[in-house]
Scaffold this active site. Sequence first.
Site, PDB file in Angstrom:
ATOM      1  N   LYS A 190       0.844  -1.209   0.000  1.00 59.26           N
ATOM      2  CA  LYS A 190       0.000   0.000   0.000  1.00 59.26           C
ATOM      3  C   LYS A 190       0.873   1.251   0.000  1.00 59.26           C
ATOM      4  O   LYS A 190       1.495   1.591   1.012  1.00 59.26           O
ATOM      5  CB  LYS A 190      -0.939   0.062   1.215  1.00 59.26           C
ATOM      6  N   GLU A 266       9.655   1.329  10.741  1.00 50.91           N
ATOM      7  CA  GLU A 266      10.673   2.361  10.484  1.00 50.91           C
ATOM      8  C   GLU A 266       9.970   3.689  10.702  1.00 50.91           C
ATOM      9  O   GLU A 266       9.108   4.063   9.900  1.00 50.91           O
ATOM     10  CB  GLU A 266      11.177   2.290   9.039  1.00 50.91           C
ATOM     11  N   CYS A 300      13.360  11.198   7.063  1.00 53.37           N
ATOM     12  CA  CYS A 300      13.394  10.831   8.486  1.00 53.37           C
ATOM     13  C   CYS A 300      14.785  10.969   9.107  1.00 53.37           C
ATOM     14  O   CYS A 300      14.900  11.242  10.291  1.00 53.37           O
ATOM     15  CB  CYS A 300      12.890   9.410   8.650  1.00 53.37           C
TER      16      CYS A 300
HETATM   17  P1  NAP Z   1       2.180   8.359   8.139  1.00 51.80           P
HETATM   18  O1  NAP Z   1       1.089   9.327   8.185  1.00 51.80           O
HETATM   19  O2  NAP Z   1       2.522   7.602   9.354  1.00 51.80           O
HETATM   20  O3  NAP Z   1       1.807   7.362   6.948  1.00 51.80           O
HETATM   21  C1  NAP Z   1       2.642   6.337   6.497  1.00 51.80           C
HETATM   22  C2  NAP Z   1       1.821   5.301   5.780  1.00 51.80           C
HETATM   23  O4  NAP Z   1       0.895   4.707   6.694  1.00 51.80           O
HETATM   24  C3  NAP Z   1       0.966   5.853   4.655  1.00 51.80           C
HETATM   25  O5  NAP Z   1       0.856   4.878   3.644  1.00 51.80           O
HETATM   26  C4  NAP Z   1      -0.362   6.066   5.354  1.00 51.80           C
HETATM   27  O6  NAP Z   1      -1.449   6.120   4.489  1.00 51.80           O
HETATM   28  C5  NAP Z   1      -0.427   4.844   6.224  1.00 51.80           C
HETATM   29  N1  NAP Z   1      -1.317   4.966   7.373  1.00 51.80           N
HETATM   30  C6  NAP Z   1      -1.738   6.100   8.007  1.00 51.80           C
HETATM   31  N2  NAP Z   1      -2.555   5.786   9.032  1.00 51.80           N
HETATM   32  C7  NAP Z   1      -2.657   4.436   9.042  1.00 51.80           C
HETATM   33  C8  NAP Z   1      -3.363   3.508   9.860  1.00 51.80           C
HETATM   34  N3  NAP Z   1      -4.095   3.914  10.895  1.00 51.80           N
HETATM   35  N4  NAP Z   1      -3.249   2.190   9.590  1.00 51.80           N
HETATM   36  C9  NAP Z   1      -2.497   1.763   8.571  1.00 51.80           C
HETATM   37  N5  NAP Z   1      -1.816   2.582   7.750  1.00 51.80           N
HETATM   38  C10 NAP Z   1      -1.889   3.907   7.992  1.00 51.80           C
HETATM   39  O7  NAP Z   1       3.530   9.008   7.680  1.00 51.80           O
HETATM   40  P2  NAP Z   1       3.755   9.982   6.485  1.00 51.80           P
HETATM   41  O8  NAP Z   1       3.241  11.308   6.882  1.00 51.80           O
HETATM   42  O9  NAP Z   1       3.289   9.360   5.226  1.00 51.80           O
HETATM   43  O10 NAP Z   1       5.358   9.984   6.416  1.00 51.80           O
HETATM   44  C11 NAP Z   1       6.115  10.761   7.238  1.00 51.80           C
HETATM   45  C12 NAP Z   1       6.624   9.997   8.443  1.00 51.80           C
HETATM   46  O11 NAP Z   1       7.303   8.831   8.030  1.00 51.80           O
HETATM   47  C13 NAP Z   1       7.638  10.777   9.234  1.00 51.80           C
HETATM   48  O12 NAP Z   1       7.375  10.632  10.604  1.00 51.80           O
HETATM   49  C14 NAP Z   1       8.958  10.115   8.901  1.00 51.80           C
HETATM   50  O13 NAP Z   1       9.956  10.245   9.859  1.00 51.80           O
HETATM   51  C15 NAP Z   1       8.550   8.721   8.695  1.00 51.80           C
HETATM   52  N6  NAP Z   1       9.515   8.017   7.841  1.00 51.80           N
HETATM   53  C16 NAP Z   1      10.388   7.148   8.412  1.00 51.80           C
HETATM   54  C17 NAP Z   1      11.327   6.497   7.642  1.00 51.80           C
HETATM   55  C18 NAP Z   1      12.288   5.528   8.252  1.00 51.80           C
HETATM   56  O14 NAP Z   1      12.866   4.756   7.506  1.00 51.80           O
HETATM   57  N7  NAP Z   1      12.467   5.509   9.546  1.00 51.80           N
HETATM   58  C19 NAP Z   1      11.367   6.711   6.280  1.00 51.80           C
HETATM   59  C20 NAP Z   1      10.469   7.614   5.716  1.00 51.80           C
HETATM   60  C21 NAP Z   1       9.531   8.262   6.517  1.00 51.80           C
HETATM   61  P3  NAP Z   1      -1.947   7.513   3.876  1.00 51.80           P
HETATM   62  O15 NAP Z   1      -0.838   8.476   3.912  1.00 51.80           O
HETATM   63  O16 NAP Z   1      -2.310   7.123   2.526  1.00 51.80           O
HETATM   64  O17 NAP Z   1      -3.087   7.952   4.725  1.00 51.80           O
END
Ligand code: NAP
Length: 496
Positions: A190, A266, A300
């Site tokens: 997804k 992650e 991140c």
């Molecule tokens: P996010 O809001 O946590 O979303 C990540 C993914 O999870 C998206 O596909 C999102 O779908 C999905 N998602 C959201 N709520 C969910 C739920 N309740 N159940 C299942 N899936 C759900 O993060 P983001 O805003 O996309 O990305 C930014 C974050 O990612 C930052 O905190 C960053 O640090 C972190 N990140 C970490 C790494 C690492 O390797 N440590 C790498 C990249 C990013 P939708 O967006 O389609 O709603």
Amino acid sequence: MSTSENPTLQPRTQAFLKGPQKMLIDGEWAVSENEAVFESIDPGTGKVLTHIPLAGAKDIDKTVLAAQKAFSGTWKSSPPAQRSLLMWKLADLIERDIQIFMELETLDNGKPIGKAEYDVKSTIAHFRYYAGWATKITGSTLPSAENQLVYTKREPLGVVGLIVPWNFPLMMCAWKLAPALACGNCCILKPAEQTSLTALYLGKLIIEAGFPKGVVNIVTGPGDPTGEALVRHPGIHKISFTGSTAVGKNIMQKAAQSNLKSVSLELGGKSPNVIFADAPMDKVSKALHWTSFYNSGQECTLGSRIYIQKEAFQQVVDGLIEETKKLQMDIGLKDPDLGPLISQQQLDRVTKAIKTGNEEGGDLVLGGERFTVPHLQNGYFLEPTIFVHNNDSLQLVQEEIFGPVVVVSAFDSFEEVLARANNSDYGLAAAVWTTDSSKALRFADQMDAGTVWINGYDQFDPAVPFGGFKQSGIGKEMGESALQLYTKEKAVWFNY
Ligand code: NAP
Ligand code: MG
């Protein structure tokens, strides 16, 4: 002119954008059950690029059944060399279509096209690296009593759900798909709702490479309901998630409440970037603006907390400001240094964090405003922003902002900066810059983070494990370590 008719795009990119977009379920292109769709936006212009199917719980049920059938039917017992070959073929096809991937990623995510090229190349390298692993996943023979043979083997988990974020859309798909497939799992991927396009294009190449039906499925839609339906599904054996810490915690709870599926995470970061007065300053001045603002700060690992030893403080901050001012901002297709933020929502979030920083007493020394030259006024552009502070308890210093905002502070001693660097809920990455190797290695030993760079930043390689400590995550992706995430170890006792 809409972006999809942009004459600089490859004809195949234009054709793909015309759609209709469909999900990949059981080797077929599918709309969602009730034909619901959502908009995919170009963050550089705010315009709609195309419409994407919005999968609900029934679509996920159907997809899980297909993946289960593919797993027990052929994939589980497929020769590892066959898996390897398919992955290698896929890598070759991505290489063939690199320009299309770059264009789609740039339009969908906003990133500069030159940086998208890096992402696609890294994706190709990832599939090739794990194509090699498919034939090398072994167990061990253990010491045992007479007339006994005790051995272990690593088996695939079954159906795995892979949920990725929007900041490195294609690359994050590869970080999960490649090891999961090498280990013999069937996958339901997804992508983030903001950036589904390169994942869907990858689906075309997965079919072309010849993967059996149902081995890789790609479902699109937001966290709720699409992601949630995966996390709660009793037919899925693992969720591999990259995203925010808040959503990661939520996923862990729901995974436990459903079938206790395993979870690897992650998550976010607030990485300290520590510069001693004896640092190799030529390297620092070439790197610091990138370690702060790469991908418009939406990464991140970025060094969003900068600590500079007092003697060098003013020189380094002045250099950072000077280099940051030179960064060009524009739509990604023009290959500037920085593109827009991903969405209006992200722009609002980051703007709010800047406002809070000002209210808390952070000293804003650069940026802080929306970037609005006339031709970019509908995109989500924000100036790179630098705060100076001397108080680590500020929200600005403790919370992940995930935008082009860094906080800079001065320190006196090694002990002081080590304590301050470790004073965070996060432990994703850290960097230290010094020409004193003993000091560098002592810092690396005592820094509570999953990755430490010495005199460098943001280096990645498919062979090197990556993953956070503390609230930055659970489990390591990349390298041999990722095989642990996608296999289970079985012990067999044979009494002969
Ligand atoms: P996010 O809001 O946590 O979303 C990540 C993914 O999870 C998206 O596909 C999102 O779908 C999905 N998602 C959201 N709520 C969910 C739920 N309740 N159940 C299942 N899936 C759900 O993060 P983001 O805003 O996309 O990305 C930014 C974050 O990612 C930052 O905190 C960053 O640090 C972190 N990140 C970490 C790494 C690492 O390797 N440590 C790498 C990249 C990013 P939708 O967006 O389609 O709603
Ligand atoms: Mg988009």
